[in-house]
Design a protein around this motif. Structure first.
Motif, PDB file in Angstrom:
ATOM      1  N   GLY A  34       2.836   0.936   9.203  1.00  0.00           N
ATOM      2  CA  GLY A  34       1.505   0.807   8.593  1.00  0.00           C
ATOM      3  C   GLY A  34       2.191   0.282   7.172  1.00  0.00           C
ATOM      4  O   GLY A  34       3.141   0.001   7.084  1.00  0.00           O
ATOM      5  N   ALA A  35       1.390  -0.035   6.168  1.00  0.00           N
ATOM      6  CA  ALA A  35       1.637  -0.394   4.698  1.00  0.00           C
ATOM      7  C   ALA A  35       0.687   0.208   3.911  1.00  0.00           C
ATOM      8  O   ALA A  35      -0.547   0.375   3.932  1.00  0.00           O
ATOM      9  CB  ALA A  35       1.422  -1.900   4.489  1.00  0.00           C
ATOM     10  N   ILE A  36       1.115   0.291   2.528  1.00  0.00           N
ATOM     11  CA  ILE A  36       0.479   0.613   1.411  1.00  0.00           C
ATOM     12  C   ILE A  36       0.190  -0.422   0.403  1.00  0.00           C
ATOM     13  O   ILE A  36       1.388  -1.015  -0.123  1.00  0.00           O
ATOM     14  CB  ILE A  36       0.871   1.965   0.683  1.00  0.00           C
ATOM     15  CG1 ILE A  36       1.008   3.197   1.670  1.00  0.00           C
ATOM     16  CG2 ILE A  36       0.204   2.438  -0.462  1.00  0.00           C
ATOM     17  CD1 ILE A  36       1.864   4.392   1.473  1.00  0.00           C
ATOM     18  N   HIS A  37      -0.917  -0.979   0.026  1.00  0.00           N
ATOM     19  CA  HIS A  37      -1.002  -2.008  -0.913  1.00  0.00           C
ATOM     20  C   HIS A  37      -0.807  -1.409  -2.330  1.00  0.00           C
ATOM     21  O   HIS A  37      -1.396  -0.717  -2.633  1.00  0.00           O
ATOM     22  CB  HIS A  37      -2.378  -2.848  -0.742  1.00  0.00           C
ATOM     23  CG  HIS A  37      -2.375  -4.020  -1.569  1.00  0.00           C
ATOM     24  ND1 HIS A  37      -3.556  -4.324  -2.426  1.00  0.00           N
ATOM     25  CD2 HIS A  37      -1.523  -5.059  -1.679  1.00  0.00           C
ATOM     26  CE1 HIS A  37      -3.350  -5.347  -3.113  1.00  0.00           C
ATOM     27  NE2 HIS A  37      -2.011  -5.700  -2.705  1.00  0.00           N
ATOM     28  N   LEU A  38       0.040  -1.910  -2.905  1.00  0.00           N
ATOM     29  CA  LEU A  38       0.547  -1.386  -4.315  1.00  0.00           C
ATOM     30  C   LEU A  38      -0.150  -2.141  -5.625  1.00  0.00           C
ATOM     31  O   LEU A  38      -0.066  -1.399  -6.676  1.00  0.00           O
ATOM     32  CB  LEU A  38       2.188  -1.579  -4.397  1.00  0.00           C
ATOM     33  CG  LEU A  38       2.679  -0.480  -3.222  1.00  0.00           C
ATOM     34  CD1 LEU A  38       4.346  -0.411  -3.395  1.00  0.00           C
ATOM     35  CD2 LEU A  38       2.282   0.850  -3.380  1.00  0.00           C
ATOM     36  N   ARG A  39      -0.659  -3.164  -5.270  1.00  0.00           N
ATOM     37  CA  ARG A  39      -1.069  -4.103  -6.720  1.00  0.00           C
ATOM     38  C   ARG A  39      -2.260  -3.163  -7.279  1.00  0.00           C
ATOM     39  O   ARG A  39      -3.262  -2.681  -6.502  1.00  0.00           O
ATOM     40  CB  ARG A  39      -1.815  -5.216  -6.168  1.00  0.00           C
ATOM     41  CG  ARG A  39      -2.262  -6.082  -7.218  1.00  0.00           C
ATOM     42  CD  ARG A  39      -0.895  -6.718  -8.119  1.00  0.00           C
ATOM     43  NE  ARG A  39      -1.251  -7.882  -9.049  1.00  0.00           N
ATOM     44  CZ  ARG A  39      -0.698  -7.667 -10.177  1.00  0.00           C
ATOM     45  NH1 ARG A  39       0.570  -7.376 -10.340  1.00  0.00           N
ATOM     46  NH2 ARG A  39      -1.261  -8.584 -10.989  1.00  0.00           N
ATOM     47  N   GLY A  40      -2.120  -2.518  -8.468  1.00  0.00           N
ATOM     48  CA  GLY A  40      -3.086  -1.838  -9.109  1.00  0.00           C
ATOM     49  C   GLY A  40      -3.290  -0.447  -8.880  1.00  0.00           C
ATOM     50  O   GLY A  40      -4.123   0.166  -9.177  1.00  0.00           O
ATOM     51  N   CYS A  41      -2.163   0.072  -8.005  1.00  0.00           N
ATOM     52  CA  CYS A  41      -2.287   1.368  -7.798  1.00  0.00           C
ATOM     53  C   CYS A  41      -1.567   2.245  -8.826  1.00  0.00           C
ATOM     54  O   CYS A  41      -1.051   1.783  -9.878  1.00  0.00           O
ATOM     55  CB  CYS A  41      -1.367   1.639  -6.418  1.00  0.00           C
ATOM     56  SG  CYS A  41       0.513   1.735  -6.728  1.00  0.00           S
ATOM     57  N   VAL A  42      -1.955   3.643  -8.604  1.00  0.00           N
ATOM     58  CA  VAL A  42      -1.449   4.579  -9.506  1.00  0.00           C
ATOM     59  C   VAL A  42      -0.455   5.496  -9.062  1.00  0.00           C
ATOM     60  O   VAL A  42      -0.791   5.908  -7.748  1.00  0.00           O
ATOM     61  CB  VAL A  42      -2.837   5.323 -10.161  1.00  0.00           C
ATOM     62  CG1 VAL A  42      -2.246   6.591 -10.960  1.00  0.00           C
ATOM     63  CG2 VAL A  42      -3.679   4.680 -10.879  1.00  0.00           C
ATOM     64  N   VAL A  43       0.542   5.696  -9.334  1.00  0.00           N
ATOM     65  CA  VAL A  43       1.631   6.892  -8.699  1.00  0.00           C
ATOM     66  C   VAL A  43       2.048   7.639  -9.699  1.00  0.00           C
ATOM     67  O   VAL A  43       2.428   7.453 -10.777  1.00  0.00           O
ATOM     68  CB  VAL A  43       2.829   5.904  -8.181  1.00  0.00           C
ATOM     69  CG1 VAL A  43       3.626   5.008  -9.304  1.00  0.00           C
ATOM     70  CG2 VAL A  43       3.889   6.840  -7.519  1.00  0.00           C
ATOM     71  N   THR A  44       1.916   9.109  -9.144  1.00  0.00           N
ATOM     72  CA  THR A  44       2.405  10.275 -10.195  1.00  0.00           C
ATOM     73  C   THR A  44       2.986  11.142  -9.484  1.00  0.00           C
ATOM     74  O   THR A  44       2.947  11.195  -8.118  1.00  0.00           O
ATOM     75  CB  THR A  44       1.200  10.892 -10.600  1.00  0.00           C
ATOM     76  OG1 THR A  44       0.259  11.112  -9.609  1.00  0.00           O
ATOM     77  CG2 THR A  44       0.489   9.808 -11.666  1.00  0.00           C
ATOM     78  N   ALA A  45       3.898  11.941 -10.083  1.00  0.00           N
ATOM     79  CA  ALA A  45       4.638  13.224  -9.510  1.00  0.00           C
ATOM     80  C   ALA A  45       3.426  14.190  -9.086  1.00  0.00           C
ATOM     81  O   ALA A  45       2.562  14.276  -9.878  1.00  0.00           O
ATOM     82  CB  ALA A  45       5.833  13.498 -10.372  1.00  0.00           C
ATOM     83  N   VAL A  46       3.698  14.909  -8.113  1.00  0.00           N
ATOM     84  CA  VAL A  46       2.631  16.093  -7.838  1.00  0.00           C
ATOM     85  C   VAL A  46       3.621  17.281  -7.878  1.00  0.00           C
ATOM     86  O   VAL A  46       4.489  17.438  -7.446  1.00  0.00           O
ATOM     87  CB  VAL A  46       2.177  15.906  -6.382  1.00  0.00           C
ATOM     88  CG1 VAL A  46       1.264  17.088  -6.082  1.00  0.00           C
ATOM     89  CG2 VAL A  46       1.462  14.633  -6.335  1.00  0.00           C
ATOM     90  N   GLU A  47       3.092  18.437  -8.709  1.00  0.00           N
ATOM     91  CA  GLU A  47       3.952  19.495  -9.058  1.00  0.00           C
ATOM     92  C   GLU A  47       3.521  20.553  -8.130  1.00  0.00           C
ATOM     93  O   GLU A  47       4.208  21.324  -7.683  1.00  0.00           O
ATOM     94  CB  GLU A  47       3.750  20.077 -10.323  1.00  0.00           C
ATOM     95  CG  GLU A  47       4.211  19.102 -11.370  1.00  0.00           C
ATOM     96  CD  GLU A  47       5.953  18.457 -11.360  1.00  0.00           C
ATOM     97  OE1 GLU A  47       6.285  19.074 -10.784  1.00  0.00           O
ATOM     98  OE2 GLU A  47       6.061  17.201 -11.511  1.00  0.00           O
ATOM     99  N   ASP A  48       2.038  20.572  -7.635  1.00  0.00           N
ATOM    100  CA  ASP A  48       1.736  21.580  -6.726  1.00  0.00           C
ATOM    101  C   ASP A  48       0.628  21.039  -5.955  1.00  0.00           C
ATOM    102  O   ASP A  48      -0.254  20.373  -6.298  1.00  0.00           O
ATOM    103  CB  ASP A  48       1.105  22.664  -7.644  1.00  0.00           C
ATOM    104  CG  ASP A  48       0.815  23.897  -6.636  1.00  0.00           C
ATOM    105  OD1 ASP A  48       1.357  24.250  -5.658  1.00  0.00           O
ATOM    106  OD2 ASP A  48      -0.145  24.621  -7.004  1.00  0.00           O
ATOM    107  N   MET A  49       0.826  21.217  -4.641  1.00  0.00           N
ATOM    108  CA  MET A  49      -0.020  20.861  -3.647  1.00  0.00           C
ATOM    109  C   MET A  49      -0.781  22.030  -2.936  1.00  0.00           C
ATOM    110  O   MET A  49      -0.112  22.468  -2.122  1.00  0.00           O
ATOM    111  CB  MET A  49       0.437  19.833  -2.624  1.00  0.00           C
ATOM    112  CG  MET A  49      -0.522  19.161  -1.805  1.00  0.00           C
ATOM    113  SD  MET A  49       0.681  17.637  -0.909  1.00  0.00           S
ATOM    114  CE  MET A  49      -0.291  17.627   0.585  1.00  0.00           C
TER     115      MET A  49
END
Length: 97
Positions: A34-49
């Motif tokens: 599969g693939a994740i389209h990255l144009r215009g995406c938001v990426v952040t660290a996750v401290e707790d899930m």
């Protein structure tokens, strides 16, 4: 892994033209799963899930939210690697085609 109760190991390849994060089965295979389209995406660290075991994901998770609001949770091998992935994905999201 966020749609299932278990995590799967995947090999990731980041590309900027076009701006995609392709993922593969680490056991082999030349075609991406599969693939994740990255144009215009938001990426952040996750401290707790929620619903995760703390020792499994301590300071190594990050989240990609695509432009069409699909959420992907990924786990890096270390906190340093997580920071490197976040910076690289942010750069591709801004400048990739």
């Amino acid at each position: 892994g966020h749609l299932r109760k278990n995590w799967k190991v995947r090999k990731f390849v980041l590309r900027d033209d076009p701006a995609y994060l392709h993922y593969y089965d680490p056991a082999g295979g030349e075609e991406p799963l599969g693939a994740i389209h990255l144009r215009g995406c938001v990426v952040t660290a996750v401290e707790d899930m929620p619903d995760s075991k703390k020792y499994d994901v301590d300071n190594i998770l990050f989240e990609i939210i695509t432009a069409n609001e699909i959420h992907y949770y990924l786990q890096a091998a270390s906190s340093t690697e997580r920071t490197e992935w976040i910076k690289a994905i942010q750069a591709v999201a801004r400048t990739g085609k």
